[in-house]
Design an enzyme around this catalytic site. Structure first.
Site, PDB file in Angstrom:
ATOM      1  N   TYR A   3      45.704  41.747  30.922  1.00 58.53           N
ATOM      2  CA  TYR A   3      46.561  42.841  31.398  1.00 58.53           C
ATOM      3  C   TYR A   3      47.875  42.282  31.953  1.00 58.53           C
ATOM      4  CZ  TYR A   3      47.690  47.229  33.875  1.00 58.53           C
ATOM      5  OH  TYR A   3      48.270  48.393  34.326  1.00 58.53           O
ATOM      6  N   ARG A   7      38.185  51.814  39.488  1.00 59.84           N
ATOM      7  CA  ARG A   7      39.172  51.568  40.540  1.00 59.84           C
ATOM      8  C   ARG A   7      38.595  51.968  41.883  1.00 59.84           C
ATOM      9  NH1 ARG A   7      43.496  54.506  37.181  1.00 59.84           N
ATOM     10  NH2 ARG A   7      44.856  52.842  36.456  1.00 59.84           N
ATOM     11  N   ARG A  21      45.812  46.670  49.769  1.00 61.23           N
ATOM     12  CA  ARG A  21      46.526  47.411  48.733  1.00 61.23           C
ATOM     13  C   ARG A  21      47.391  48.448  49.436  1.00 61.23           C
ATOM     14  NH1 ARG A  21      44.484  43.790  46.417  1.00 61.23           N
ATOM     15  NH2 ARG A  21      43.436  43.745  44.386  1.00 61.23           N
TER      16      ARG A  21
END
Ligand code: UDP
Length: 319
Positions: free
Chosen positions: A149, A190, A215
């Site tokens: 990715y 996720r 995050r």
């Protein structure tokens, strides 16, 4: 002939793509949504079928791609985007970032269209600079599990700049940081769908590692606004779009427990390879160039998202 501007959105049936379709229809554009439905879902755009100006094309953008008639804009959002998805389909992930980007840039050149490419904070890898500014080159492991990715996105940016510099194609690059909201897939792995699904089913919340990794979560409507502004701006170099409000994954799990009222426990699982330890966008450029910053804080965004997941998990809207 229609005088509406026409936009092609690849990945149009995905989480972000479908929200972009909504926004561009609202703004009066003609929208062609393209998706091969590997990770996208027609449910996300079902409400747009039959709406004036909206069409859907089932197509894999890694193959030769053409759209009849004129085309003013292209938004390239086709890609698996969750670690579970791109670990499951690493070759498609590399192909859509590399070959798919090549196809849309070629189409943009042919049509004289402006193209906006969806890049990501993954280009910074496991960052050694904090918060991440656009001029940071990143810390990426090309041969690790996330490499398919991260490197696809880095190649995509290089290809985009080459088309801009060599062919004069009008290009824009957005670097998207963790984004959440309705239409995320419950099973995409996720952290937000995982935690909300677990809390709503009364299961334990699975924090990977000790949960000290951070995050910064952006609500989808804010992201769409930033992308819309970037597309219409003159900025060719990458722009971070995300919400700088940073928390640890442990704190995030506790927030979800509080919000849902679930009595679930927090359990720990192994931290995946190369999982970034910290991530926070520096959005100085977005503020200066686009006059943009997030408007929806996490407590409001999570409430809205919970309504969506309650319906997904329990099958009916809950109050
Ligand atoms: N994570 C977690 N439990 C889960 C899923 C994810 O603790 O069930 C962690 C993951 O290890 C990472 C963070 O949550 O540190 C965000 O993961 P996600 O897959 O949402 O996106 P990433 O930002 O890593 O691409």
């Amino acid at each position: 002939m229609s005088s509406k501007p026409k936009v092609l959105i690849t990945g149009g049936a995905g989480f972000l793509g479908s929200h972009l379709c909504d926004r561009f229809i609202q703004e009066g554009y003609e929208v062609v949504a393209m998706d091969n439905l590997i990770t996208g879902n027609l449910e996300n755009i079902a409400h747009l079928f039959g709406v004036d100006g909206f069409t859907f094309v089932k197509h894999d953008v890694t193959n030769y791609t053409y759209v009849e008639g004129r085309l003013d804009y292209i938004l390239h959002f086709a890609s698996p985007a969750s670690p579970i998805d791109y670990l499951k389909i690493p070759i498609q992930t590399l192909k859509v970032g590399a070959l798919g980007t090549h196809k849309v840039l070629g189409l943009a050149k042919e049509k004289g269209a402006r193209v906006l490419i969806a890049s990501t904070s993954e280009v910074y890898g496991d960052p050694l600079v904090h918060p991440q500014q656009e001029d940071y080159w990143g810390n990426v492991n090309p041969v690790g599990f996330r490499g398919c990715y991260d490197e696809a996105k880095r190649f995509q940016e290089a290809m985009t700049m080459a088309y801009h510099r060599y062919h004069g194609v009008e290009t824009r690059i957005v670097r998207i940081f963790n984004t959440y909201g309705p239409r995320m897939r419950l099973d995409d792995g996720r952290v937000l769908p995982a935690f909300m699904g677990q809390a709503l089913r009364g299961e334990d919340l699975t924090v990977f590692g000790d949960g000290s990794q951070t995050r910064s979560f952006c609500y989808v409507d804010d992201l769409v606004e930033g992308i819309y502004r970037l597309l219409l701006s003159d900025e060719v170099m990458p722009v971070n779009v995300g919400n700088p409000s940073e928390i640890t994954i442990m704190e995030f799990a506790e927030e979800i427990l509080k919000l849902t009222g679930a009595k679930s426990k927090i359990i720990h699982k192994e931290l995946p390879q190369d999982d970034p330890k910290i991530r926070q966008p520096d959005i100085t450029r977005a503020k200066e160039i686009l006059g943009w910053e997030p408007q929806i804080d996490r407590s409001e965004g999570l409430k809205r998202t919970l309504e969506f997941f309650k319906e997904k998990v329990h099958g009916v809207p809950q109050s």
